[in-house]
Design a protein around this motif. Structure first.
Motif, short mmCIF file in Angstrom:
data_model
loop_
_atom_site.label_atom_id
_atom_site.label_comp_id
_atom_site.label_asym_id
_atom_site.label_seq_id
_atom_site.Cartn_x
_atom_site.Cartn_y
_atom_site.Cartn_z
N ALA A 19 -0.79 7.74 -16.31
CA ALA A 19 -1.01 6.59 -15.64
C ALA A 19 -0.35 5.50 -16.17
O ALA A 19 -0.19 4.33 -15.55
N GLN A 20 0.11 5.22 -17.46
CA GLN A 20 0.68 4.42 -18.20
C GLN A 20 1.89 4.01 -17.42
O GLN A 20 2.29 2.84 -17.15
N ASP A 21 2.55 4.88 -17.10
CA ASP A 21 3.93 4.91 -16.14
C ASP A 21 3.74 4.18 -15.04
O ASP A 21 4.30 3.38 -14.53
N PHE A 22 2.72 4.59 -14.19
CA PHE A 22 2.18 4.19 -12.97
C PHE A 22 2.07 2.50 -12.93
O PHE A 22 2.50 1.78 -11.95
N GLY A 65 0.91 -1.12 -0.05
CA GLY A 65 0.00 -0.11 0.02
C GLY A 65 0.73 1.25 0.03
O GLY A 65 0.53 2.33 -0.71
N LEU A 66 2.02 1.14 0.78
CA LEU A 66 2.80 2.51 0.75
C LEU A 66 3.58 2.82 -0.51
O LEU A 66 3.49 4.06 -0.95
N LEU A 67 4.01 1.62 -0.99
CA LEU A 67 4.89 2.20 -2.53
C LEU A 67 3.82 2.78 -3.45
O LEU A 67 4.23 3.94 -4.00
N PRO A 68 2.71 2.18 -3.83
CA PRO A 68 1.81 2.87 -4.96
C PRO A 68 1.34 4.23 -4.47
O PRO A 68 1.34 5.19 -5.07
N GLY A 69 1.24 4.49 -2.99
CA GLY A 69 0.86 5.93 -2.59
C GLY A 69 1.92 6.77 -2.74
O GLY A 69 1.47 8.08 -3.14
N LEU A 70 3.32 6.43 -2.37
CA LEU A 70 4.35 7.23 -2.52
C LEU A 70 4.68 7.54 -3.80
O LEU A 70 4.84 8.79 -4.22
N VAL A 71 4.29 6.60 -4.98
CA VAL A 71 4.52 6.86 -6.28
C VAL A 71 3.46 7.95 -6.97
O VAL A 71 3.57 8.81 -7.55
#
Length: 481
Positions: free
Chosen positions: A206-209, A158-164
């Motif tokens: 969003a593609q890069d995400f 949860g943390l990694l996607p949130g920080l990105v």
């Protein structure tokens, strides 16, 4: 080669298990934090979350099927590593396809829908939901101390996607005042208009995400492959807890004395005589390196040591801990995510963003705390659960009072809001780890049921909130500006 080699290996196993754990809920968490960007591009707009909730619940067919198979046809799951690797491959492939097709829409019954996103999210949710019942039993193959490492990885999902997403600038809103000009009594008059929210353009698309999610899932699969294939890590498996000491340090007396304690032998253990199978068909001599030969006497010591430190908890305590697990996950994974915007938005966009960010940061931090200060005391676990439920009740009250909760517009209200999300996440995350470690002592079956009630509680909480929010419409959202 001496005992420090075994200690050094444990560091790599901690890292690999943590990396493996990041795939548990990475994709679903990633799509949710990307929602502010997705709703601007897709036809469903802010009704998209309700569609996603239904898709995620449909994906519970995965853990239900896995559980039924493990009970009635366990031989199908004999190749556990292959199954988990296949699950991770589905997750990685779906993330990769999502990065290219997330904007693809089709007309269904005359209405345009985000077909590609919802279909791929089903497969991603299938992976994440099934991880609750498939990944925990695999972790049972390793020593008890690695259980916390898996929970840390789960928190990082949860943390990694949130920080990105934070670096991407997703959800940053600027409130602008639009002035209208009207022609009145033969002259143009400027009148003050309404304040409207305007989303800031993201720093990358969003593609890069979604490509980032693919990379993390791929790395998680690579870490899992190393855990399953590298013979150097076999000494860190749970049935080998004392083999390393037997071979390298010969501390037989301690192991023998520990075996005098009356305990229950885990059903996965078989008597060890250096030729008999003890771990999914692997013999003791196979689990060790070829150069690490042990005698029959030492193997008997290993047999005694393997039987120890496996206390069986009572059925009533077993049921109580399962109930706590279902309740905690129902609140943290079902209820709180559904009401966070209602509870936070009345205090402003910044408090809302801070409550989300610090909440997901509190998860892995609480897991770190549980690693250094673990507890199996049921009273402590119960008290912390009650405290977490009390703070969750405060947040639920704020959501029910939206758009005019108490202390709105006051700094104290904003501080209490952010603090409440930190505490509720911290309490529940810490308790999840402690209960998980207790079920770890009950072997693979204990962790299987721990995973089952985790997913069941989350599903029940989500269904209840879907009815309250989308059907009964009991909550009123505050304006973003």
């Amino acid at each position: 080669m001496g005992l420090p080699t075994c200690v050094d290996r444990s560091v790599f196993v901690h890292i690999l298990i943590c990396m493996f754990g990041t795939s548990s809920w990475l994709a679903v968490n990633g799509i949710w934090v990307e929602l502010p960007l997705l709703v601007q591009k897709l036809p469903e707009q802010w009704t998209l979350p309700s569609y996603m909730s239904v898709v995620i619940q449909l994906a519970n067919i995965g853990p239900i099927s896995y559980t039924l198979i493990s009970i009635f046809a366990p031989f199908i799951l004999s190749h556990e590593k292959v199954i988990i690797l296949f699950i991770l491959m589905i997750g990685a492939s779906s993330c990769l396809l999502l990065s290219f097709f997330w904007e693809y829409t089709t007309f269904i019954a005359g209405t345009q829908h985000s077909t590609a996103l919802l279909i791929l999210e089903f497969f991603l949710a299938l992976v994440d939901c099934t991880s609750s019942v498939a990944f925990f039993p695999f972790i049972a193959n390793f020593k008890e101390k690695y259980m916390t490492s898996y929970f840390i990885g789960e928190g990082l999902s949860g943390l990694l996607p949130g920080l990105v997403a934070l670096g991407q600038g997703v959800g940053v809103v600027n409130c602008i005042n639009i002035t209208k000009t009207n022609f009145t009594n033969g002259s143009w008059i400027n009148t003050t208009g309404n304040i409207f929210p305007q989303y800031q353009q993201p720093n990358f698309p969003a593609q890069d995400f979604f490509l980032f999610l693919f990379i993390i899932t791929f790395m998680s699969g690579f870490a899992f492959t190393l855990l399953g294939l590298m013979p150097q890590f076999r000494s860190e498996m749970s049935l080998n807890n004392n083999v390393c000491e037997l071979v390298y340090s010969r501390k037989d007396s301690e192991l023998t004395s520990s075996a005098t304690v009356t305990t229950s032998i885990d059903s996965t253990l078989s008597p060890c005589n250096c030729t008999e199978s003890v771990n999914n068909g692997q013999s003791v001599s196979h689990l060790l390196n070829q150069d690490d030969k042990i005698s029959d006497d030492e193997c008997q010591e290993y047999k005694l040591a393997s039987r120890s430190i496996k206390p069986k908890i009572s059925p009533s305590l077993y049921a109580y801990l399962l109930l706590l697990t279902a309740t905690i996950n129902g609140i943290s994974n079902g209820i709180l995510p559904a009401i966070q915007s209602y509870a936070s938005l009345p205090y402003g966009n910044k408090p809302f963003s801070f409550s989300v960010l610090f909440g997901i940061i509190a998860n892995p931090l609480a897991c770190f705390l549980a690693y250094f200060f673990p507890t199996k005391n049921i009273i402590y676990i119960t008290v912390l659960t009650i405290l977490g439920c009390s703070v969750a009740g405060y947040d639920l009250t704020l959501a029910g009072l939206s758009p005019n909760p108490f202390l709105r517009g006051k700094k104290l209200g904003e501080i209490l809001l952010v603090l409440s999300w930190i505490l509720v996440t911290g309490f529940f995350s810490y308790v999840k780890v402690c209960i998980g470690v207790i079920f770890r002592t009950q072997g693979r079956r204990g962790l299987l049921w721990y995973g089952v009630v985790t997913q069941a509680g989350s599903a029940v909480g989500s269904i209840i909130m879907f009815v309250l929010v989308n059907v009964l419409k009991l909550f009123t959202s505050a304006p973003m500006c």
